[in-house]
Design a protein around this motif. Sequence first.
Motif, PDB file in Angstrom:
ATOM      1  N   GLU A   1     -27.896 -17.336 -24.528  1.00 39.57           N
ATOM      2  CA  GLU A   1     -26.447 -17.501 -24.467  1.00 39.57           C
ATOM      3  C   GLU A   1     -25.977 -17.416 -23.016  1.00 39.57           C
ATOM      4  O   GLU A   1     -26.352 -16.490 -22.299  1.00 39.57           O
TER       5      GLU A   1
ATOM      6  N   PHE B   1     -26.732 -23.004 -11.386  1.00 39.34           N
ATOM      7  CA  PHE B   1     -27.159 -24.191 -12.127  1.00 39.34           C
ATOM      8  C   PHE B   1     -27.571 -23.746 -13.529  1.00 39.34           C
ATOM      9  O   PHE B   1     -27.622 -22.552 -13.830  1.00 39.34           O
ATOM     10  N   SER B   2     -27.869 -24.692 -14.384  1.00 36.42           N
ATOM     11  CA  SER B   2     -28.250 -24.370 -15.759  1.00 36.42           C
ATOM     12  C   SER B   2     -29.628 -23.721 -15.808  1.00 36.42           C
ATOM     13  O   SER B   2     -30.636 -24.381 -15.543  1.00 36.42           O
TER      14      SER B   2
ATOM     15  N   TYR C   1     -26.770 -19.431 -20.651  1.00 35.69           N
ATOM     16  CA  TYR C   1     -27.763 -19.978 -19.715  1.00 35.69           C
ATOM     17  C   TYR C   1     -27.314 -21.310 -19.121  1.00 35.69           C
ATOM     18  O   TYR C   1     -27.648 -21.633 -17.989  1.00 35.69           O
ATOM     19  N   GLU C   2     -26.577 -22.114 -19.919  1.00 33.11           N
ATOM     20  CA  GLU C   2     -26.159 -23.419 -19.414  1.00 33.11           C
ATOM     21  C   GLU C   2     -25.157 -23.282 -18.281  1.00 33.11           C
ATOM     22  O   GLU C   2     -25.137 -24.085 -17.352  1.00 33.11           O
ATOM     23  N   SER C   3     -24.286 -22.277 -18.341  1.00 36.66           N
ATOM     24  CA  SER C   3     -23.240 -22.081 -17.332  1.00 36.66           C
ATOM     25  C   SER C   3     -23.236 -20.629 -16.872  1.00 36.66           C
ATOM     26  O   SER C   3     -22.490 -19.803 -17.420  1.00 36.66           O
TER      27      SER C   3
ATOM     28  N   PRO D   1     -37.613 -27.716 -24.310  1.00 38.68           N
ATOM     29  CA  PRO D   1     -36.640 -28.011 -25.375  1.00 38.68           C
ATOM     30  C   PRO D   1     -36.828 -27.146 -26.620  1.00 38.68           C
ATOM     31  O   PRO D   1     -35.861 -26.667 -27.204  1.00 38.68           O
TER      32      PRO D   1
ATOM     33  N   LEU E   1     -25.717 -13.402 -19.078  1.00 36.76           N
ATOM     34  CA  LEU E   1     -26.702 -14.201 -19.794  1.00 36.76           C
ATOM     35  C   LEU E   1     -27.405 -13.297 -20.808  1.00 36.76           C
ATOM     36  O   LEU E   1     -27.937 -12.243 -20.436  1.00 36.76           O
TER      37      LEU E   1
ATOM     38  N   HIS F   1     -32.504 -17.795 -28.848  1.00 33.56           N
ATOM     39  CA  HIS F   1     -31.192 -18.370 -28.555  1.00 33.56           C
ATOM     40  C   HIS F   1     -30.652 -17.792 -27.252  1.00 33.56           C
ATOM     41  O   HIS F   1     -30.103 -16.698 -27.234  1.00 33.56           O
TER      42      HIS F   1
ATOM     43  N   ARG G   1     -30.874 -22.720 -18.559  1.00 32.70           N
ATOM     44  CA  ARG G   1     -31.469 -23.275 -19.784  1.00 32.70           C
ATOM     45  C   ARG G   1     -32.358 -24.472 -19.466  1.00 32.70           C
ATOM     46  O   ARG G   1     -33.365 -24.704 -20.144  1.00 32.70           O
ATOM     47  N   ALA G   2     -31.995 -25.238 -18.426  1.00 33.46           N
ATOM     48  CA  ALA G   2     -32.768 -26.425 -18.070  1.00 33.46           C
ATOM     49  C   ALA G   2     -34.160 -26.083 -17.548  1.00 33.46           C
ATOM     50  O   ALA G   2     -35.022 -26.959 -17.464  1.00 33.46           O
TER      51      ALA G   2
ATOM     52  N   ALA H   1     -34.416 -29.283 -12.471  1.00 31.55           N
ATOM     53  CA  ALA H   1     -33.911 -27.908 -12.562  1.00 31.55           C
ATOM     54  C   ALA H   1     -34.698 -26.978 -11.637  1.00 31.55           C
ATOM     55  O   ALA H   1     -34.115 -26.117 -10.960  1.00 31.55           O
TER      56      ALA H   1
END
Length: 344
Positions: free
Chosen positions: A67, A196-197, A69-71, A204, A94, A65, A199-200, A173
């Motif tokens: 945390e 940038f993200s 990472y998206e922002s 998935p 992060l 998980h 997570r990208a 990404a």
Amino acid sequence: MLPVLLLLLGAPAPALPAGPHWAYEGPHGQHHWPEGYPACGGRAQSPIDIRITGVEPDPSLPPIHPEGYESPGASLLPLSNNGHTAVLELPRSLRLRGLPRSFAAEQLHFHWGAAGGSGGAEHLVEGHRAAAEMHVVHYDAERYGNASEAQHHSGGLAVLGVLLEVGAAPHPAYANILRHLGSIRYAGQRTSIPPFSIRALLPPRLDLYYRYNGSLTTPPCFQSVLWTLLREPVRISQAQLEQLQGTLYSTEASEAEPQLLEGNFRGPQELNQRRVLASSPKAPEGYSTGEGIAIIIGALGSCIGLFLSIHLVGKRMRSMRRTQEQDIVFKASSRRGPPNHSHP
């Protein structure tokens, strides 16, 4: 992974004593690393060739998980060429959950091969070497103040490995990083790129991975890494792979004969009785709102379809029954003959 540590990590900690010069090939190549860095000759080194028959499924391993990472924030992200790889420094905010403790992100970097080669990933799976590999480096933020300190302790570092394969389309990404490599062509050069993200950059499925205890894959090769190699690869385009293979130099801009930075991967190391675990995802115990609605609609649709089928069958059977009854009445009337109209 992680050459002379502060150069790669970019950590604001006291610098370690500079070690001997090292390279991937030649007189200072990886076969000579143990001469200057004794840990490189240890029995728990990385990378490894993961053989499926020797992997142990472990249903207790939770999904990874990430945390934040998206922002990763609004600040620019430092990108540099340290002469061994391209390094993107990450905000400490992060965090990586799903591990024994909370690990803070430090940086990410890449390993790749030579143009026209067979691959450049460090970890192999059943002898297959992917086109390239990305490592996201974290340190145990609960026990240590920074990665430079954590690297000296067992389990002090946690590295997320992502295998990169070639696909038909460019990965948007990864383009956020690769488009800036021209600004760090020579060793020692730095730039900053928009956030940038992160997570990208990952596949998935974060519940599918291999786990083992290993080491840094470059000098000083400390055996302090909890490895998580994601089983699902990420696909970049051939042009993006060629950006990695042909843009950077391992030498400084002042060098008269610049050396292309390529083939920066270490060969597989002996497993030496270490266990390699594989996460075993369980069937989901709950569903999201959208999934629940879809299931309900599907169930209602099935019920309605079943009801209509039963209704139509029943209607057809009733129609057939009425036809049969009318036929019986007609036949009975025929047997009685015509009515008698005589009077007494």
